[in-house]
Write a protein that holds these residues in place. Structure first.
Motif, PDB file in Angstrom:
ATOM      1  N   LYS A  70       5.329  11.671   5.729  1.00 18.15           N
ATOM      2  CA  LYS A  70       4.506  10.411   5.438  1.00 18.15           C
ATOM      3  C   LYS A  70       4.817  10.288   3.829  1.00 18.15           C
ATOM      4  O   LYS A  70       5.108   8.792   3.418  1.00 18.15           O
ATOM      5  CB  LYS A  70       3.119  10.669   5.634  1.00 18.15           C
ATOM      6  N   LYS A  71       4.587  11.235   3.007  1.00 17.67           N
ATOM      7  CA  LYS A  71       4.725  11.071   1.530  1.00 17.67           C
ATOM      8  C   LYS A  71       6.140  11.024   1.347  1.00 17.67           C
ATOM      9  O   LYS A  71       6.469   9.949   0.159  1.00 17.67           O
ATOM     10  CB  LYS A  71       4.256  12.252   0.708  1.00 17.67           C
ATOM     11  N   GLU A  88       2.358   6.906  -6.796  1.00 18.05           N
ATOM     12  CA  GLU A  88       1.364   7.885  -7.092  1.00 18.05           C
ATOM     13  C   GLU A  88       1.916   9.337  -6.787  1.00 18.05           C
ATOM     14  O   GLU A  88       1.608  10.386  -7.834  1.00 18.05           O
ATOM     15  CB  GLU A  88       0.058   7.917  -6.430  1.00 18.05           C
ATOM     16  N   VAL A  89       2.763   9.530  -5.831  1.00 16.54           N
ATOM     17  CA  VAL A  89       3.279  10.790  -5.530  1.00 16.54           C
ATOM     18  C   VAL A  89       4.475  11.151  -6.445  1.00 16.54           C
ATOM     19  O   VAL A  89       4.514  12.243  -7.045  1.00 16.54           O
ATOM     20  CB  VAL A  89       3.738  10.924  -4.087  1.00 16.54           C
ATOM     21  N   PHE A  90       4.995   9.932  -6.777  1.00 13.93           N
ATOM     22  CA  PHE A  90       6.238   9.952  -7.859  1.00 13.93           C
ATOM     23  C   PHE A  90       5.726  10.646  -9.102  1.00 13.93           C
ATOM     24  O   PHE A  90       6.448  11.341  -9.573  1.00 13.93           O
ATOM     25  CB  PHE A  90       7.038   8.644  -7.842  1.00 13.93           C
ATOM     26  N   ALA A 137       0.946  -1.267   0.092  1.00 14.70           N
ATOM     27  CA  ALA A 137      -0.091  -0.218  -0.049  1.00 14.70           C
ATOM     28  C   ALA A 137       0.831   1.229   0.037  1.00 14.70           C
ATOM     29  O   ALA A 137       0.558   2.346  -0.729  1.00 14.70           O
ATOM     30  CB  ALA A 137      -1.033  -0.090   1.143  1.00 14.70           C
ATOM     31  N   ALA A 138       2.138   1.307   0.675  1.00  9.49           N
ATOM     32  CA  ALA A 138       2.838   2.467   0.882  1.00  9.49           C
ATOM     33  C   ALA A 138       3.594   2.608  -0.514  1.00  9.49           C
ATOM     34  O   ALA A 138       3.853   3.680  -1.014  1.00  9.49           O
ATOM     35  CB  ALA A 138       3.789   2.232   1.985  1.00  9.49           C
ATOM     36  N   LEU A 151       7.575   7.678  -0.855  1.00  8.38           N
ATOM     37  CA  LEU A 151       8.240   7.582  -1.962  1.00  8.38           C
ATOM     38  C   LEU A 151       9.545   6.942  -1.853  1.00  8.38           C
ATOM     39  O   LEU A 151      10.037   6.254  -2.592  1.00  8.38           O
ATOM     40  CB  LEU A 151       8.864   9.240  -2.125  1.00  8.38           C
ATOM     41  N   TYR A 152      10.217   7.155  -0.734  1.00  6.76           N
ATOM     42  CA  TYR A 152      11.173   5.958  -0.674  1.00  6.76           C
ATOM     43  C   TYR A 152      10.783   4.409  -0.929  1.00  6.76           C
ATOM     44  O   TYR A 152      11.635   3.679  -1.673  1.00  6.76           O
ATOM     45  CB  TYR A 152      11.721   5.929   0.970  1.00  6.76           C
ATOM     46  N   ALA A 153       9.689   3.917  -0.357  1.00  3.49           N
ATOM     47  CA  ALA A 153       9.305   2.656  -0.422  1.00  3.49           C
ATOM     48  C   ALA A 153       9.183   2.605  -2.075  1.00  3.49           C
ATOM     49  O   ALA A 153       9.581   1.457  -2.626  1.00  3.49           O
ATOM     50  CB  ALA A 153       7.773   2.568   0.148  1.00  3.49           C
ATOM     51  N   PHE A 154       8.536   3.471  -2.875  1.00  2.00           N
ATOM     52  CA  PHE A 154       8.390   3.084  -4.178  1.00  2.00           C
ATOM     53  C   PHE A 154       9.767   3.147  -4.856  1.00  2.00           C
ATOM     54  O   PHE A 154      10.058   2.359  -5.691  1.00  2.00           O
ATOM     55  CB  PHE A 154       7.534   4.345  -4.982  1.00  2.00           C
TER      56      PHE A 154
END
Ligand code: HEC
Length: 194
Positions: free
Chosen positions: A160-161, A101-103, A94-95, A165-168
């Protein structure tokens, strides 16, 4: 002789007349010219003074204090992120989806859709300019590299975002999409082979 009357000895009239107003072609008063000359000389001395002396030194001091302060704040903030938390969030689909999406909204313009890089660095190769550990990547996103054109995202997106982003980005790592040439060093500290 009344005020405004011509002095026949040195008053020479110019040959124009506007709305009934005629002028003498007299030199400017000496005292008035001197205020101009002195202001000019003062200006030169003042300019030399500000260019070469304490004014500039204080600006350098200001900039170096500012840089020290920024370094200190980064070091303090980097301490507060927890490496294990970042590693864990990278395992959370989910993260990762939220980060993607943010990326696409904020990062694609410079790093392109697959992270292959264009204006921004290639995020899919083994080479990293600012380090590839979770904390280092978090820190690069949070603080940016403003002097190299990488914006400071922490205050814009919130932590949080940034973590999402790191996760992505962790999923892009080592996918080796052809794009911008490798920059920086790999995990062993070696630069790209030429
Ligand atoms: C305006 C262009 C631009 C945008 C938008 C941008 N970046 Fe960057 N990014 C750069 C540049 C340029 C660099 C290389 C900085 C350098 O040379 O030190 C970079 C470097 C990076 C790095 C470090 C790469 C390395 O090799 O160490 C990461 C991570 C990164 N960006 C993530 C992001 C993320 C996440 C976003 C979106 C929130 C983003 N960037 C948006 C321009 C951009």
């Amino acid at each position: 002789m009344a005020v405004g009357d011509a002095n026949p000895i040195y008053d020479v009239e110019t040959d124009h007349e506007y709305d009934g107003i005629r002028e003498f072609d007299n030199p400017l008063p000496a005292w008035w010219l001197w205020t101009f000359v002195l202001a000019f000389i003062f200006g030169i001395i003042y300019w030399i003074g500000t260019q070469s002396m304490s004014y500039q030194r204080s600006e350098e001091q200001y900039l170096s204090h500012k840089a020290e302060m920024a370094e200190y704040q980064q070091a303090m903030a980097a301490k507060s992120v927890n490496e294990e938390e970042l590693v864990a969030i990278a395992q959370d689909p989910a993260a990762v989806a939220a980060g993607r999406e943010v990326f696409m909204t904020n990062c694609k313009s410079c790093h392109l859709e697959h992270g292959e890089g264009q204006i921004g660095a290639n995020l899919t190769d083994a080479y990293w300019i600012h380090g590839s550990s979770p904390k280092e990547i978090w820190s690069t996103i949070t603080f940016g590299v403003p002097e190299k054109g990488m914006p400071t995202w922490g205050p814009v997106l919130g932590d949080k975002k940034v973590r999402e982003l790191y996760a992505f980005i962790a999923t892009l790592k080592d996918t080796n999409v052809p794009g911008k040439e490798p920059q920086g060093v790999d995990a062993s500290g070696a630069p790209p082979a030429q």
